[in-house]
Every structure is written in structure tokens, then in C-alpha cells.
Design a protein around this motif. Structure first.
Motif, mmCIF file in Angstrom:
data_model
loop_
_atom_site.group_PDB
_atom_site.id
_atom_site.type_symbol
_atom_site.label_atom_id
_atom_site.label_comp_id
_atom_site.label_asym_id
_atom_site.label_seq_id
_atom_site.Cartn_x
_atom_site.Cartn_y
_atom_site.Cartn_z
ATOM 1 N N PRO A 1 44.450 -29.524 -7.483
ATOM 2 C CA PRO A 1 43.422 -29.119 -6.502
ATOM 3 C C PRO A 1 42.479 -28.037 -7.005
ATOM 4 C CG PRO A 1 45.592 -28.246 -5.904
ATOM 5 C CD PRO A 1 45.813 -29.199 -7.034
ATOM 6 N N ASP A 2 42.867 -27.340 -8.065
ATOM 7 C CA ASP A 2 42.014 -26.267 -8.585
ATOM 8 C C ASP A 2 41.079 -26.765 -9.684
ATOM 9 O OD1 ASP A 2 43.214 -24.345 -6.926
ATOM 10 O OD2 ASP A 2 44.870 -24.105 -8.354
ATOM 11 N N ALA A 3 41.247 -28.008 -10.099
ATOM 12 C CA ALA A 3 40.442 -28.518 -11.206
ATOM 13 C C ALA A 3 39.059 -28.942 -10.721
ATOM 14 C CB ALA A 3 41.134 -29.702 -11.870
ATOM 15 N N GLN A 4 38.076 -28.796 -11.599
ATOM 16 C CA GLN A 4 36.731 -29.270 -11.326
ATOM 17 C C GLN A 4 36.472 -30.541 -12.128
ATOM 18 O OE1 GLN A 4 34.543 -25.647 -12.399
ATOM 19 N NE2 GLN A 4 34.016 -25.375 -10.233
ATOM 20 N N VAL A 5 35.678 -31.423 -11.553
ATOM 21 C CA VAL A 5 35.359 -32.702 -12.188
ATOM 22 C C VAL A 5 33.867 -32.717 -12.493
ATOM 23 C CG1 VAL A 5 35.373 -35.211 -11.965
ATOM 24 C CG2 VAL A 5 37.197 -33.850 -10.918
ATOM 25 N N TRP A 6 33.546 -33.094 -13.717
ATOM 26 C CA TRP A 6 32.161 -33.187 -14.160
ATOM 27 C C TRP A 6 31.890 -34.631 -14.535
ATOM 28 C CZ3 TRP A 6 29.665 -28.447 -13.909
ATOM 29 C CH2 TRP A 6 30.497 -27.337 -13.783
ATOM 30 N N PHE A 7 30.705 -35.127 -14.202
ATOM 31 C CA PHE A 7 30.460 -36.557 -14.416
ATOM 32 C C PHE A 7 29.024 -36.817 -14.842
ATOM 33 C CE2 PHE A 7 29.108 -35.907 -10.080
ATOM 34 C CZ PHE A 7 28.069 -36.805 -9.883
ATOM 35 N N THR A 8 28.826 -38.007 -15.408
ATOM 36 C CA THR A 8 27.487 -38.511 -15.734
ATOM 37 C C THR A 8 27.370 -39.941 -15.224
ATOM 38 O OG1 THR A 8 28.135 -39.410 -17.894
ATOM 39 C CG2 THR A 8 27.402 -37.107 -17.834
ATOM 40 N N LEU A 9 26.138 -40.360 -14.980
ATOM 41 C CA LEU A 9 25.858 -41.721 -14.523
ATOM 42 C C LEU A 9 24.959 -42.477 -15.495
ATOM 43 C CD1 LEU A 9 25.174 -41.032 -10.724
ATOM 44 C CD2 LEU A 9 27.302 -41.802 -11.783
ATOM 45 N N ASP A 10 24.600 -41.832 -16.601
ATOM 46 C CA ASP A 10 23.699 -42.477 -17.558
ATOM 47 C C ASP A 10 24.418 -42.955 -18.825
ATOM 48 O OD1 ASP A 10 24.287 -40.083 -18.758
ATOM 49 O OD2 ASP A 10 22.201 -39.407 -18.969
ATOM 50 N N GLY A 11 25.746 -42.931 -18.795
ATOM 51 C CA GLY A 11 26.515 -43.384 -19.948
ATOM 52 C C GLY A 11 26.784 -42.309 -20.976
ATOM 53 N N SER A 12 26.199 -41.131 -20.814
ATOM 54 C CA SER A 12 26.402 -40.057 -21.786
ATOM 55 C C SER A 12 27.780 -39.433 -21.593
ATOM 56 C CB SER A 12 25.314 -38.997 -21.649
ATOM 57 O OG SER A 12 25.345 -38.406 -20.365
ATOM 58 N N THR A 13 28.256 -38.739 -22.622
ATOM 59 C CA THR A 13 29.569 -38.103 -22.571
ATOM 60 C C THR A 13 29.537 -36.900 -21.627
ATOM 61 O OG1 THR A 13 30.003 -38.756 -24.852
ATOM 62 C CG2 THR A 13 31.392 -37.023 -23.938
ATOM 63 N N PRO A 14 30.427 -36.845 -20.627
ATOM 64 C CA PRO A 14 30.419 -35.705 -19.697
ATOM 65 C C PRO A 14 30.967 -34.448 -20.362
ATOM 66 C CG PRO A 14 32.248 -37.182 -19.218
ATOM 67 C CD PRO A 14 31.437 -37.859 -20.281
ATOM 68 N N ARG A 15 30.355 -33.301 -20.031
ATOM 69 C CA ARG A 15 30.768 -32.014 -20.576
ATOM 70 C C ARG A 15 31.001 -31.024 -19.440
ATOM 71 N NH1 ARG A 15 32.229 -33.804 -25.460
ATOM 72 N NH2 ARG A 15 30.500 -34.782 -26.584
ATOM 73 N N ALA A 16 32.188 -30.401 -19.460
ATOM 74 C CA ALA A 16 32.496 -29.413 -18.432
ATOM 75 C C ALA A 16 31.488 -28.274 -18.484
ATOM 76 C CB ALA A 16 33.909 -28.875 -18.640
ATOM 77 N N GLY A 17 30.966 -27.886 -17.332
ATOM 78 C CA GLY A 17 30.011 -26.802 -17.235
ATOM 79 C C GLY A 17 28.591 -27.203 -17.567
ATOM 80 N N ILE A 18 28.391 -28.419 -18.045
ATOM 81 C CA ILE A 18 27.047 -28.874 -18.427
ATOM 82 C C ILE A 18 26.620 -30.073 -17.588
ATOM 83 C CG2 ILE A 18 25.633 -29.809 -20.306
ATOM 84 C CD1 ILE A 18 27.406 -28.249 -22.254
ATOM 85 N N SER A 19 27.503 -31.042 -17.466
ATOM 86 C CA SER A 19 27.185 -32.244 -16.683
ATOM 87 C C SER A 19 27.210 -31.930 -15.195
ATOM 88 C CB SER A 19 28.178 -33.354 -17.025
ATOM 89 O OG SER A 19 28.140 -33.665 -18.401
ATOM 90 N N THR A 20 26.993 -32.949 -14.364
ATOM 91 C CA THR A 20 26.960 -32.753 -12.915
ATOM 92 C C THR A 20 28.359 -32.456 -12.379
ATOM 93 O OG1 THR A 20 25.089 -34.282 -12.751
ATOM 94 C CG2 THR A 20 26.311 -33.808 -10.723
ATOM 95 N N LEU A 21 28.482 -31.406 -11.582
ATOM 96 C CA LEU A 21 29.751 -31.058 -10.950
ATOM 97 C C LEU A 21 29.969 -31.954 -9.739
ATOM 98 C CD1 LEU A 21 32.217 -29.145 -10.663
ATOM 99 C CD2 LEU A 21 30.747 -27.678 -9.229
ATOM 100 N N TYR A 22 31.135 -32.562 -9.667
ATOM 101 C CA TYR A 22 31.422 -33.464 -8.542
ATOM 102 C C TYR A 22 31.746 -32.648 -7.300
ATOM 103 C CZ TYR A 22 33.724 -36.860 -5.562
ATOM 104 O OH TYR A 22 34.073 -37.648 -4.501
ATOM 105 N N THR A 23 31.055 -32.974 -6.187
ATOM 106 C CA THR A 23 31.312 -32.314 -4.904
ATOM 107 C C THR A 23 31.487 -33.297 -3.759
ATOM 108 O OG1 THR A 23 28.917 -32.100 -4.532
ATOM 109 C CG2 THR A 23 30.047 -30.233 -5.589
#
Length: 533
Positions: free
Chosen positions: A43-65
């Protein structure tokens, strides 16, 4: 004196939670829109994602909310640190055009989707794709829309020799790690076959209109106890430019095949590294083939016998590849093949210096089985193209696995295998392998002991694994599996219709050819010298 048993106290420990990062719904094909939620077990983890096929990066890509609504084909990629472990997922959501809404099949469906354009020539490097499979449940059907049974990142490139230029292109498929795409492979159990990252998609079109010739011979090889690649039939879609998947992306029936390579479930030989330059490590394992060199390859020649006779042939290193072989390893492999050639022309078939008989260099039974399978199918290119060999560390040289049978067994558009009689195609053309005279085979068939053993094995197989009943049962099973899918394949490729007007008629031609071949071979075995039949 009675000693009491020690007191055992049972303590219920909480089960260790398996770290998970999930997408709900999972990878799937959809019509209209789909809302995707990303869930994480910490529950304390954050999820970062991309929708353009690029590699997701924590703190850089979109934060999932909040759940993400998709209305187009999307390679969603997400990453999270879960209990100190980096988790990554790469589900693909395939938007379907209306003409695929309700599409179903009794064989697996495979969708290869890219935002790029598909490769068209062998010179093209791997193009990034996503791989999605839709497999029928037991007793059911693969359906679109529906959830994918497998969804991963992959690379796709054109393969083959003459077939590379066909409209229905054959491909090499690599499955890639979700975080190190293109750099690290990911082993997956594709369509139920043992997990690996490297696969081949064969595209029967011009020659093999029965669609099953390669799968059939590989199965027969397995039956006689020789490894050949496992296969599965699938209906394949190749979708480009990020578009929704439609019937215009349908490419027909493909044969999904294990690539010939080193592996416990494939060619089971020991890995040899560049530092392995002294015996016994130097002795293996090696995988190589008789074939045309590929792009950037030079190949090597070996088999020198000396005197007026030579068995020298062109070979290509497979594993290790040409660029990975050390000079010592290359010299060793050439030396073994040269020693075989010299033994075959020496008195008693014994090398005059080393004292080795040829049966101390090669596994004779593997050579016999390999030869029979190619001759049974009347492969006009046998032993000069796509002919594999392998050698385990401290082991004998083995012939095989078998490969490439689309131009065999009375196929269409190649008359060299039209006639089910004669051991090779020399009664029809000079553009064929003379099966008792080519390369090392000329030397082997000059030994009466080898010849006797060879024809005895023919008789054994024709009464067993290559009998009419056994082979026809395999053909029947493969035909039944493709009865529904085959007409769709031919509708997609109308310039290459099945002979006789239907898939069943085409398979009947194969069935008849094989039966005639078996009857002719059995009659030849009754002669004092079957090779002259």
C-alpha cells in the motif's frame, strides 16, 4: 527405559506475500473503450506508467492515481518498488475494428502490434512489437474481444532464404524483458511450449499449401527419438502504425516453431565460452549447419580427405556464432570434420594418425536417422542447405535437428519432389542433392557395415514410426486441427489457392504422396541393393 518423544510445538506463521503489480482488466482486446486500474500489493508503493510504449521510470513517468481509460490500441507499461523489489508489467490493450468484433477460432490467435511499420526485408533489424496471444480454453475457442493468455514486449524481423521475399513473410520473434527491452530476453512458454525467448514463425504459402509439412516431419523426428523443434499452429495478425486491429491485418495460418539453438529443452549441449580453449572443455558443445552464410557471415569449409577425393563442404557456426568462436575452437571443429573425412578414405575407415574409426567421431545412428527423414520426405535440398549438426562436450558428432521441409512430399510449385519414387530428385532435375553421394555420405555409404545398418533401420521405421498407419494418423490430426482456419488462410492469399479447390483436397494430395512413397520404399528394401531402386 522409555524415552519420551520430544515435544513439538506448531506455530502458524503468516504466509509470505508474493510481491505483485497487476493491471485490471489484464491485457486484452476490446471494442470501444476499456478502463484499466493498476494495483500493487504494497500500500505504500507508488506506480509509474507510460502509454506510449516507452520504458517507465520512477519519479519521471506519470504517477498512477486513478484508473486510465483507453480508446485506442495501447502498450501500457508500469513499474513499482514492491517490498524492495522492482516489479514491471507491460500489458497491451488492443482496440478492435468492428470487423473483428466476435471473431473466434479453434486454434490460437497471435496478434503482433507495433506503432512502427513491420519489417519487410532480411536486412531490417528487429522492430519493436508487442506480442499478444489468445488461446482456446480446453474444449473452447479463442475469442476477440477477450483477455490475452500472454502479453509481452518483443522484437520481430524477417527470416528465411527465398521465403524472405514472399508476400506472407516468415519471421524471427524475440520476447524481451519488460525493463531491458532489446537487451535482455525473457523466456516465456509460448502456446504451451517450453519457455524460451527465441521463436520462428513459419509462413506456409507457395510450396506447402497443406500447411503442415514442416510440423509433420518434426513430429516424425520426435517419434523416432530425435529432437526436432516443437510446433503449434496459430492464426496471426500483424498490425502496424499503432492502429486498431482489423481483418486487414490478418496474415493467415503460421507454424510457430522453437528456434534451433542450445538449451535444455532444445539442442541439449553444454555452453562453451571463449576461454574454453583446452580439452576437455574445448570439445563442446557446438551447433553448426551446412547452409549459405547469412548477412555478415563468412562460414567455414571442412571435411578435407586428401588425395583425389574430398568431402569438403561449407558450414556456418550457429552456437557459438562465428564472431564468438575462439581460434582454438574453430580449429578444433574443423579438425574433427577433417579427421572424419580422412577416416572415410583410409583402410578400415580408420584415421591413419589418430587411429580413430569414423564411428568414434560421429554418432552413426543419428546420421542414419537424419538421412532417412530427409530422404523419406524427398527433400531436394537435403544435406546442403539447412542441415544442422551438433556436438556435446566429450561426445560424438551428431546429425540434426532436421529443418525446412516446405519444398518436399509432392509440394506445389517445386517439381523436384513431385514423383514419390526415386530416393532423390535426380530423375527430375540435376538441381538436387544426390543423397548417397553428397559430402560425407559418399564415404559412409562406401562402408558395407554402415549400409547394412542403414537399410535395416529403414525397414524398422517403415514397420513402426514411419508406417502408413502412424504417418497417416499424424496427417489426419493436423488436418483436423486446421479444418476451420485453413479456408481463412486461403481467403487471405487468393493468389495461392489449394490444389483441388479445397484444403481437404490439398491434404489428400500429401496423404496420397506419402502412401506411394512408403509402398515404393518397402518394395525397394526387398532388392539386394535398395539404393539402385
Amino acid at each position: 527405559l522409555t524415552v519420551p518423544e520430544p515435544l513439538v510445538t506448531t506455530v502458524d506463521l503468516p504466509a509470505m506475500e508474493v510481491p505483485e503489480l497487476l493491471a485490471t482488466p489484464p491485457a486484452s482486446a476490446f471494442v470501444g473503450t476499456v478502463e484499466v486500474a493498476l494495483e500493487v500489493s504494497d500500500p505504500d508503493a507508488q506506480v509509474w506508467f507510460t502509454l506510449d510504449g516507452s520504458t517507465p521510470r520512477a519519479g519521471i513517468s506519470t504517477l498512477y492515481t486513478a484508473p486510465v481509460e483507453l480508446d485506442r490500441s495501447t502498450a501500457l507499461r508500469a513499474v513499482a518498488e514492491v517490498f524492495g523489489k522492482t516489479m514491471a508489467i507491460a500489458p497491451t490493450y488492443l482496440a478492435l475494428q468492428p470487423d473483428l468484433d466476435g471473431f473466434s477460432s479453434d486454434v490460437p490467435l497471435m496478434v503482433l502490434w507495433t506503432t512502427n511499420t513491420a519489417p519487410t526485408t532480411k536486412s531490417d533489424t528487429y522492430t519493436r512489437f508487442t506480442l499478444s496471444t489468445f488461446e482456446p480454453p480446453k474444449g473452447g475457442r479463442a475469442e476477440l474481444p477477450g483477455e490475452s493468455t500472454l502479453s509481452e514486449l518483443s522484437g520481430l524481423r524477417v527470416r528465411g532464404s527465398s521465403s524472405a521475399s514472399f508476400e506472407k513473410r516468415p519471421y524471427r520473434l524475440e520476447v524481451w524483458d519488460r525493463l531491458q527491452e532489446g537487451e535482455t530476453d525473457l523466456d516465456v512458454p509460448l502456446l504451451g511450449m517450453p519457455a524460451d525467448a527465441d521463436w520462428v514463425l513459419l509462413s506456409p504459402l507457395i510450396f506447402d499449401r497443406a500447411l503442415i509439412r514442416n510440423a509433420l516431419v518434426y513430429r516424425l523426428s520426435n517419434l523416432i527419438g530425435r529432437y526436432a523443434p516443437q510446433t503449434r499452429f496459430a492464426e496471426v495478425f500483424v498490425a502496424e502504425r499503432g492502429e486498431a486491429v482489423g481483418l486487414d491485418d490478418y496474415k493467415g495460418v503460421y507454424v510457430v516453431v522453437e528456434r534451433i539453438e542450445r538449451g535444455v529443452e532444445r539442442v541439449d549441449i553444454t555452453r562453451i565460452d571463449p576461454v574454453d580453449t583446452v580439452l576437455p572443455e574445448l570439445s563442446g558443445g557446438y551447433l553448426f549447419k551446412e547452409d549459405r552464410p547469412g548477412t555478415g557471415e563468412m562460414g567455414f569449409t571442412a571435411g578435407t580427405a586428401g588425395g583425389l577425393l574430398t568431402f569438403q563442404q561449407p558450414f556456418v557456426a550457429v552456437e557459438p556464432s562465428e564472431g564468438e568462436l575462439s581460434p582454438e575452437q574453430s580449429d578444433y571443429l574443423v579438425g574433427e570434420l577433417d579427421e572424419l573425412g580422412q577416416a572415410l578414405v583410409s583402410p578400415g575407415f580408420v584415421h591413419p594418425t589418430t587411429g580413430r574409426h569414423y564411428n568414434q567421431i560421429i554418432d552413426v545412428d543419428s546420421f542414419i536417422d537424419h538421412h532417412i527423414l530427409n530422404v523419406f520426405a524427398k527433400n531436394p535440398d537435403a544435406f546442403r542447405l539447412s542441415g544442422y549438426f551438433h556436438k556435446e562436450r566429450e561426445g560424438l558428432l551428431q546429425a540434426g535437428p532436421v529443418w525446412d521441409f516446405d519444398r518436399t512430399m509432392g509440394c506445389s510449385d517445386d517439381t523436384r519432389a513431385t514423383d514419390p519414387v526415386w530416393w532423390d530428385a535426380s530423375n527430375e532435375t540435376t538441381d538436387c542433392t544426390y543423397v548417397f553421394e553428397h559430402g560425407f555420405w559418399l564415404g559412409l555409404f562406401s562402408d558395407p557395415a554402415f549400409t547394412e545398418r542403414y537399410w535395416a533401420r529403414w525397414a524398422e521405421l517403415l514397420a513402426g514410426e514411419l508406417s502408413v498407419a502412424t504417418v497417416q494418423a499424424e496427417i489426419d490430426a493436423m488436418e483436423a486441427e486446421l479444418l476451420e482456419a485453413a479456408p481463412r488462410n486461403f481467403k487471405a492469399w487468393p493468389s495461392y489457392p489449394p490444389r483441388g479447390g479445397s484444403f481437404e483436397a490439398e491434404v489428400d494430395l500429401l496423404r496420397s504422396w506419402v502412401a506411394q512413397r512408403q509402398a515404393w520404399a518397402e518394395a525397394c528394401l526387398a532388392l539386394p541393393d535398395p539404393s539402385g531402386c
